[in-house]
Scaffold this active site. Structure first.
Site, mmCIF file in Angstrom:
data_model
loop_
_atom_site.group_PDB
_atom_site.id
_atom_site.type_symbol
_atom_site.label_atom_id
_atom_site.label_comp_id
_atom_site.label_asym_id
_atom_site.label_seq_id
_atom_site.Cartn_x
_atom_site.Cartn_y
_atom_site.Cartn_z
ATOM 1 N N HIS A 59 13.730 -18.379 -8.902
ATOM 2 C CA HIS A 59 15.275 -18.706 -9.696
ATOM 3 C C HIS A 59 15.446 -18.169 -10.797
ATOM 4 O O HIS A 59 16.272 -17.179 -11.818
ATOM 5 C CB HIS A 59 16.073 -19.674 -8.709
ATOM 6 C CG HIS A 59 17.876 -19.631 -9.719
ATOM 7 N ND1 HIS A 59 18.796 -19.252 -8.413
ATOM 8 C CD2 HIS A 59 18.663 -19.656 -10.749
ATOM 9 C CE1 HIS A 59 19.872 -19.407 -8.492
ATOM 10 N NE2 HIS A 59 19.784 -19.347 -9.951
ATOM 11 N N GLU A 80 26.735 -12.523 -11.567
ATOM 12 C CA GLU A 80 25.198 -13.889 -10.355
ATOM 13 C C GLU A 80 25.684 -13.248 -8.552
ATOM 14 O O GLU A 80 25.984 -12.977 -7.908
ATOM 15 C CB GLU A 80 25.544 -15.672 -10.693
ATOM 16 C CG GLU A 80 24.971 -15.616 -11.929
ATOM 17 C CD GLU A 80 23.245 -15.836 -11.883
ATOM 18 O OE1 GLU A 80 22.690 -15.655 -10.273
ATOM 19 O OE2 GLU A 80 23.103 -16.519 -12.509
ATOM 20 N N HIS A 89 25.400 -16.490 -5.619
ATOM 21 C CA HIS A 89 24.982 -18.105 -4.844
ATOM 22 C C HIS A 89 25.010 -17.639 -3.883
ATOM 23 O O HIS A 89 25.905 -18.615 -3.078
ATOM 24 C CB HIS A 89 26.289 -18.783 -5.740
ATOM 25 C CG HIS A 89 25.944 -19.988 -6.540
ATOM 26 N ND1 HIS A 89 27.092 -20.640 -6.046
ATOM 27 C CD2 HIS A 89 25.455 -20.053 -7.436
ATOM 28 C CE1 HIS A 89 26.332 -21.718 -6.450
ATOM 29 N NE2 HIS A 89 25.191 -21.824 -7.162
ATOM 30 N N ASN A 90 24.248 -17.118 -3.315
ATOM 31 C CA ASN A 90 24.059 -17.757 -1.944
ATOM 32 C C ASN A 90 23.801 -18.207 -0.806
ATOM 33 O O ASN A 90 24.543 -18.592 -0.243
ATOM 34 C CB ASN A 90 22.927 -16.341 -1.210
ATOM 35 C CG ASN A 90 22.924 -14.755 -1.725
ATOM 36 O OD1 ASN A 90 24.021 -14.429 -2.019
ATOM 37 N ND2 ASN A 90 22.417 -14.284 -1.887
ATOM 38 N N ARG A 149 30.624 -19.879 -17.231
ATOM 39 C CA ARG A 149 29.749 -20.008 -17.867
ATOM 40 C C ARG A 149 28.974 -19.603 -18.770
ATOM 41 O O ARG A 149 28.300 -19.260 -19.955
ATOM 42 C CB ARG A 149 28.828 -21.162 -17.682
ATOM 43 C CG ARG A 149 29.978 -22.344 -17.531
ATOM 44 C CD ARG A 149 29.555 -23.546 -17.907
ATOM 45 N NE ARG A 149 28.318 -24.502 -16.476
ATOM 46 C CZ ARG A 149 28.783 -24.112 -15.102
ATOM 47 N NH1 ARG A 149 29.162 -24.191 -14.295
ATOM 48 N NH2 ARG A 149 27.443 -24.088 -14.338
ATOM 49 N N GLN A 152 27.689 -28.605 -4.730
ATOM 50 C CA GLN A 152 28.319 -29.588 -5.382
ATOM 51 C C GLN A 152 29.615 -28.857 -4.959
ATOM 52 O O GLN A 152 30.106 -27.379 -4.800
ATOM 53 C CB GLN A 152 27.670 -29.344 -6.742
ATOM 54 C CG GLN A 152 26.227 -29.212 -7.092
ATOM 55 C CD GLN A 152 25.248 -27.857 -7.774
ATOM 56 O OE1 GLN A 152 26.491 -27.860 -8.731
ATOM 57 N NE2 GLN A 152 24.874 -27.606 -7.594
ATOM 58 N N ASP A 188 24.613 -22.124 -21.488
ATOM 59 C CA ASP A 188 25.917 -23.310 -20.056
ATOM 60 C C ASP A 188 24.391 -23.937 -19.510
ATOM 61 O O ASP A 188 23.742 -23.805 -19.489
ATOM 62 C CB ASP A 188 25.577 -22.396 -19.390
ATOM 63 C CG ASP A 188 25.134 -21.391 -18.231
ATOM 64 O OD1 ASP A 188 24.302 -20.652 -18.825
ATOM 65 O OD2 ASP A 188 24.694 -21.628 -16.777
ATOM 66 N N GLU A 234 22.072 -30.750 -11.478
ATOM 67 C CA GLU A 234 22.634 -29.738 -12.087
ATOM 68 C C GLU A 234 24.262 -29.707 -11.869
ATOM 69 O O GLU A 234 25.128 -28.515 -11.415
ATOM 70 C CB GLU A 234 22.183 -28.665 -11.009
ATOM 71 C CG GLU A 234 21.055 -28.079 -11.416
ATOM 72 C CD GLU A 234 20.881 -27.198 -9.662
ATOM 73 O OE1 GLU A 234 21.062 -27.078 -9.698
ATOM 74 O OE2 GLU A 234 19.252 -26.032 -10.293
ATOM 75 N N ASP A 238 22.419 -4.318 -12.045
ATOM 76 C CA ASP A 238 21.866 -4.255 -11.213
ATOM 77 C C ASP A 238 21.681 -6.112 -10.193
ATOM 78 O O ASP A 238 21.028 -6.514 -11.048
ATOM 79 C CB ASP A 238 20.136 -3.809 -11.122
ATOM 80 C CG ASP A 238 19.353 -4.181 -11.989
ATOM 81 O OD1 ASP A 238 19.708 -4.545 -13.245
ATOM 82 O OD2 ASP A 238 18.625 -4.937 -11.478
ATOM 83 N N GLY A 262 20.920 -8.283 -15.222
ATOM 84 C CA GLY A 262 21.128 -7.934 -13.712
ATOM 85 C C GLY A 262 20.063 -9.648 -13.092
ATOM 86 O O GLY A 262 20.367 -10.280 -13.979
#
Lengths: 977, 271
Positions: free
Chosen positions: A234, A295, A297-298, A318, A452, A480, A522, A712, A749
């Site tokens: 990640h 981004e 967030h799957n 952020r 979360q 962030d 997190e 991308d 990307g």
């Protein structure tokens, strides 16, 4: 611990929307009810309050004096369970923002306590009507699990109300915990990586082992966690930056050698900062720049759609806020891929939520984060495909504006490490490593810590603080806290320097967190600032003014080391170079062989009008108004091109136009392109069509293709499978070679790999998917246009050539076929179409323009007729074709060839159109008319179809209109605001 | 009446609070109307309520104050009533003008500053309940005024503005209250159809508010609140159909800001 309970409900006789929504949701979950459902909001209040205080507070704050009634129950009340009562409350440790507001209101009422602050909690309760009580018990519990709560973050109580509030946190484990690693064999290393949730490969574990062996010591738990977070796929993108063996070829760092190389070689003057910061930055005007980030967030969204999507939005905001020395977020985008909303229950694998529930939860999450933040959600798309059942895709984007002079940052030794925003809890521990693994049937249970609930108001306060501190020049660098928490954020800022942190100084939500948990948590809504010592007081004073918590955790140094203490005990002392660069180069095999596909042998379409209606009903084409209306796209007063356009405010826009500076008409045009269905035939076609579509959508709105940056965002299946990685390489190369011709630099990307779901023996892999997002700067938003016709007498033109490219098309999908003849982009032709059309729009020779994508010419013309509620006639014989032999009507109408537009041309501007198009192929194919309200399709003098525009509207708007009566958005996440 | 100069430009205090998020566009609209604006955080205002004295207009912008937790505007209203309720009443009694937009309107209603049908302490008289659709929605609407007791609002105004809320439906204790609000001119704005008739029909009326009520004023006529957003409807390009050959009409949210600023300026000049 014991607590007062206050339960509030709407007065008898008044509408109870939350009860109605729950009734519908239970019915959808298989529990049809005869009577109505009553809802109650429950509040738990500190037992130290007395009854009169509780009653007064309830009347003044918890219940509305006009619409509500309430009941108060003493802490000692232990009511008998009631048949037909369902209570849902947040699990301990899950953010309960409403409870925090209740605590604030208690303080405003003058209620305080010595020692710990007064405690509060909330819950929701539903009561079945007497006639339905017999449905209670297990059936009700099962239906509630599927409709009223998500047990990842919430707890269901049957019958009785909650007995009290969770107690204070336990004792923290403050021991250092050296982890014996030196003597482990490979099997031992693998066990450690797996059981510790580290998600490191055996080669990486060996590198860690060797590093500590050389220092003749064992790593501490905190050190191992730090390395695992920083080295996660990640955060590090190891697959795409690693070494790929592709047939005879060795590719070192695909991101650098392909994507970044395009940007470097194009060397566009408008690029200010690319690939080095949280977001890509390009120039806007003489003073300011705009930045953009998208981004994915799957994973969190698959497990907890509401919280996953919301925290995704919060995270990308952020990112923008932490770009340069801080950018002001001005717009958001959201693009989703789901399994079809009408998927039968029996086809939903164990461990997956139903796609409609995912869709509604995700939309609610985006809504309930973006709207309270005051950032308009201006543009999006939704694509449906059965293989997203286990891995839905949630792309969230944000655009910001910042002074160009503040586009770069650098922390200095001596600067203090200051964290501002939310407090730290166990939220999201191991999110970064979790998102680097595949999902499986049990993911829902084992990974719940990685999900979360967001708190947009805290983020809004942090945003206001950071922008004020930026303008006052109180800090030298900002980033962030995202995946990996402090470990990633502080580690990243310390790169090239060094840092010392005392984890005991971090504000906590509750006691009991071990130092390593504080370091990798997190917990949301936090930013890290590098503050020169002389500005620390001013910064903390500003925090106080803005009602934001700020804490000085440590100091940046020049030691090249990352040193973590908890008070006086050292928990980590790591070489920064090893943390950042010690990860072994990832090596993977890739191969490519074309899938075995062929074009179907279908009979010619007999009823072209019916075929067109079928295309409009396809969920990939159908109106997304139900979603769009729930987002505030007007806040900040910059909306110049709306997501819905036309005379009835319901036609499809091609993107969005915003004017981000109050009082100025200079603007930004946004758009996107994505069609993973083409990947099933050829990932190269998928990639180049995504870029071409994004650019067409920029141009169709009047954007400037010569001042456009693109992003991308990859979502791919398991790239340890060589065929998957080969497909990704092929897609990347197609994307990059087209970007070189279009001269569009990539400025940012992201990749989300490993989107495979293991359902027993079956692996469900998503089709390879690249979302291309485009952002163009225009001098004057009042020169932009939409797809809605604005002339009663406009001529209808097509620009570009139509080929027999129905492979992957919506038309063939409606006939159950995939095909092979997927659209390909001819790069030079595509560029000329884009630039020629842009010139013609600039010269005002085009008054409305729509790009041709899913559904081809038929869908595009129908959508323009819908937007204008106006009649239109087209002659298929006038469409410019490129292909052998005569074309069938449906081939002309539904081919999805790239590089095409339809546009409305004022009758007196045709010469200007020609003059500006130069040699670009274009033809007049018909006209809009007010003499009737039908879409008429002819070939020469033969009429092939005549469909009333009202029928088009109905077909296009109905499929995804999940109207209020069937609204089952998690009622626990409430209610509309 | 004197010719206005920058020095006699009316001063607007634009309230900030956690979750208020339309303060910039609200201030921008007031400034375009000729006022000067100052932002003040509720934390500071609680400490120094006398700062209200320097202003002629107090603006409650839109947003989600304290997340709209418990109910929209509830926590902010409670905080203000408890801490500086008397100062706010004093501001109105002294002739100050107050505008609440969307969440600001919700807060004013829950605070008791609207409709406040009788001079006296702050008591919540009506409520703003969940939209009948049970959904937050963002869409453009048409509003008209009518005979009303607001001191600066014309009787014959029609404006196009966007609405964006989930809790905008007026709810009253009994039907007679509605009659009273209407008869006594407390209804400042209504959602109307293409014939400019008040409507309860979705989506022209996005929340189902009875008799199309979209905004209210108070007994003094100096406090005005409405659900839709005039602060997002003053540039020509804000209107959804500005590109049409026959546009639907310019968005005219500015009318409200101008009327308020002119009224405040007149009051200052006469003082």
């Amino acid at each position: 611990m014991d607590a007062w309970r206050v339960e509030v409900e709407v007065r008898q006789g008044l509408p109870d929307p939350a009860g109605t929504a729950a009734r519908t949701a239970l019915a959808d979950a298989g529990l049809p009810l005869r009577g109505s459902v009553r809802s109650r909001r429950g509040f738990l209040l500190d037992a130290r309050l007395d009854r009169s205080a509780v009653e007064k507070f309830a009347a003044e704050v918890l219940a509305d004096p006009i619409t509500d009634t309430f009941e108060v129950f003493a802490p000692t009340d232990r009511p008998a369970p009631v048949e037909g009562r369902v209570t849902v409350r947040p699990r301990p440790g899950v953010t309960d923002q409403v409870a925090i507001s209740v605590q604030k209101a208690l303080a405003d009422s003058g209620h305080t306590a010595t020692g710990t602050p007064l405690a509060a909690g909330t819950y929701h309760a539903w009561f079945l009507a007497d006639a339905d009580r017999t449905c209670g018990g297990d059936a009700l519990h099962r239906a509630a699990e599927r409709s009223l709560a998500n047990e990842v973050v919430q707890e269901i109580l049957m019958g009785a109300p909650p007995e009290g509030l969770p107690g204070p946190g336990g004792e923290a484990d403050l021991a250092v915990h050296p982890v014996p690693i030196r003597d482990l064999d490979d099997a031992g290393l693998e066990t450690l990586s797996r059981d510790g949730g580290l998600a490191l490969t055996i080669r990486e574990m060996r590198a860690v082992q060797a590093h500590f062996a050389a220092q003749d010591r064992e790593p501490t738990r905190t050190e191992l966690e730090t390395i695992a977070q920083t080295w996660s796929e990640h955060c590090k993108h190891k697959t795409l930056t690693g070494r790929i063996r592709f047939g005879d070829e060795v590719i070192d760092n695909l991101l650098k050698s392909e994507i970044a190389a395009v940007t470097r070689d194009l060397d566009r003057e408008f690029c200010v900062s690319v690939f080095v910061d949280n977001a890509g930055i390009i120039t806007f005007d003489d003073e300011d720049s705009v930045c953009i980030k998208v981004e994915t967030h799957n994973r969190p969204s698959a497990i907890e759609p509401f919280g996953g999507a919301a925290t995704g939005v919060g995270g990308v905001i952020r990112d923008v806020l932490g770009t340069g020395l801080g950018a002001r977020p001005v717009a958001s985008t959201d693009v989703f891929c789901f399994a079809p909303p009408d998927t039968p229950d029996a086809e939903v694998p164990a461990g997956c939520l139903h796609p409609l529930r995912v869709l509604k939860g995700v939309v609610a999450g985006v809504r309930d984060y973006g709207n309270p933040m005051g950032i308009p959600t201006v543009h999006g798309a939704i694509h449906f495909d059965p293989d997203f059942i286990g891995n839905p895709l949630v792309y969230v984007g944000n655009i910001g504006i910042l002074p160009t002079a503040k586009a770069h940052k650098k922390a200095h030794p001596g600067d203090r490490v200051v964290v501002v925003g939310g407090r730290v809890g166990r939220d999201g521990i191991h999110g970064a490593t979790f998102s680097s693994l595949g999902l499986h049937t049990d993911s829902e249970m084992v990974s719940s810590g990685a999900v979360q609930i967001g708190d947009p108001i805290t983020e809004r306060k942090v945003m206001d603080l950071v922008l004020r501190a930026r303008d006052a020049e109180l800090f030298t660098a900002v980033t962030d806290c995202g995946a990996g928490g402090l470990s990633s954020a502080v580690g990243e800022m310390a790169e090239g320097l060094g840092v010392e942190v005392d984890l005991a100084l971090s504000p906590l939500k509750y006691a009991g967190l071990a130092p390593w948990e504080i370091w990798v948590s997190e917990a949301q809504e936090r930013m890290v600032l590098a503050v020169p010592p002389e500005h620390v007081d001013a910064l903390l004073a500003l925090c106080d003014e803005e009602d934001v918590e700020g804490a000085v955790l440590g100091t940046f140094t020049d030691s090249g080391r990352i040193v973590l203490r908890y008070r006086d005990t050292v928990h980590a002392d790591l070489d920064l170079d090893f943390v950042h660069d010690g990860v072994p180069v990832f090596e993977r095999e890739a191969c490519w062989s074309p899938p075995e596909v062929s074009d179907p042998d279908l009979p010619e379409v007999a009823d072209l009008g019916a075929a067109l209606l079928a295309v409009l009903r396809d969920p990939n084409v159908a109106s997304k108004e139900w979603v769009i209306r729930q987002y505030d796209h007007e806040v900040q007063a910059g909306s110049a091109g709306k997501p819905l356009v036309g005379i009835a405010h319901d036609g499809p826009g091609d993107g969005a136009v915003i004017a981000p500076k109050l009082g100025s008409t200079r603007g930004v045009v946004l758009s996107s392109g994505l069609n993973p269905r083409y990947s099933r035939i050829d990932p190269a076609a998928m990639a180049e069509c995504a870029l071409d579509e994004a650019m067409r959508n920029v141009v169709a709105q009047g954007g400037n293709p010569d001042h456009t940056a693109v992003l991308d965002n990859y979502s791919w299946a398991n790239c340890a499978v060589p065929e998957q990685l080969g497909a990704l390489v092929r897609a990347t190369r197609a994307l990059c070679s087209l970007a070189r011709v279009y001269r569009t630099p990539f400025v940012s990307g992201k990749d989300s790999l490993n989107n495979s779901f293991q359902d027993g023996d079956r692996t469900i892999s998503i089709p390879g998917c690249i979302l291309v997002t485009a952002m163009s700067v225009v001098p004057d938003v009042t020169a932009t246009i939409t797809s809605a016709p604005v002339r009663p007498d406009g001529r209808l033109w097509i620009i570009g050539r139509t080929r027999r490219e129905l492979g992957g098309s919506v038309h063939w999908k409606t006939r159950g076929a995939l095909g092979a003849s997927v659209p390909r982009v001819r790069a030079e032709e595509g560029r000329d179409v884009l630039f020629g059309t842009a010139r013609a729009i600039e010269a005002r020779a085009i008054s409305a323009c729509h790009d041709l994508s899913e559904g081809g010419l038929g869908a595009a013309v129908a959508e323009m007729a819908i937007a204008g509620r106006i009649g239109v006639e087209i002659d298929l014989d006038r469409v410019l074709l490129d292909g052998d032999g005569p074309f069938r009507a449906e081939e002309i109408l539904f081919s999805e060839s790239a590089s095409r537009f339809v546009c409305e041309v004022p009758a007196d501007r045709e010469a200007d159109l020609r003059a500006n198009l130069h040699e670009v192929p274009a033809a007049e194919i018909g006209a809009f008319t007010t003499s009737h309200r039908d879409l008429v399709i002819r070939r020469g003098s033969t009429e092939l179809a005549r469909v009333p525009v009202d029928d088009l509207v109905r077909a296009w708007k109905a499929p995804l209109d999940f109207d209020a009566a069937h609204d089952s958005i998690d009622p626990a996440h409430g209610a509309a605001r | 009446m004197t010719t206005p100069t920058p020095s006699d430009a009316p001063r607007v205090l634009v309230l900030r609070a956690p979750g208020i998020n339309c303060e910039r566009e609200t201030a921008h609209a007031f400034e375009r109307a000729g006022a000067t604006c100052e932002f003040l955080h509720v934390k500071r205002l609680r400490k120094e309520p006398s700062r209200l004295d320097g202003f002629q207009i107090l603006a409650f912008p839109g947003g989600f104050a304290y997340g709209d937790d418990i109910a929209a505007g509830r926590v902010l209203a409670h905080e203000l009533r408890r801490s500086i309720g008397d100062h706010l009443l004093g501001f109105v009694e002294r002739g100050g003008l107050v505008l609440g937009i969307c969440n600001g309107f919700q807060a004013l209603v829950r605070l008791g500053l609207l409709p406040r049908t009788a001079a006296g302490p702050l008591v919540q008289e009506v409520s703003l309940a969940h939209n009948l659709s049970d959904r937050y929605e963002c869409r453009w609407v048409t509003l008209t005024t009518g005979p009303n007791r607001c001191v600066f609002l014309p009787d014959d105004l029609t404006i196009h503005v966007p609405a964006a809320h989930g809790e905008g439906r007026i709810e009253v204790a009994d039907p007679q209250s509605l009659d009273h609000l209407e008869a006594e001119g407390y209804v400042a704005f209504r959602y109307v159809d293409e014939n400019r008739s008040p409507t309860e029909a979705y989506p022209l009326n996005p929340n189902g508010s009875p008799r199309g009520i979209a905004g209210l004023t108070d007994v003094t006529g100096r406090v005005l609140g409405l659900m839709p957003h005039p602060d997002r409807a003053y540039e020509a390009f804000h209107a959804p159909r500005w590109r049409s050959a026959v546009p639907a009409g310019p968005p005219d949210g500015m009318t409200i800001f101008r009327a308020m600023v002119d009224s405040a300026r007149g009051a200052t000049a006469h003082a």
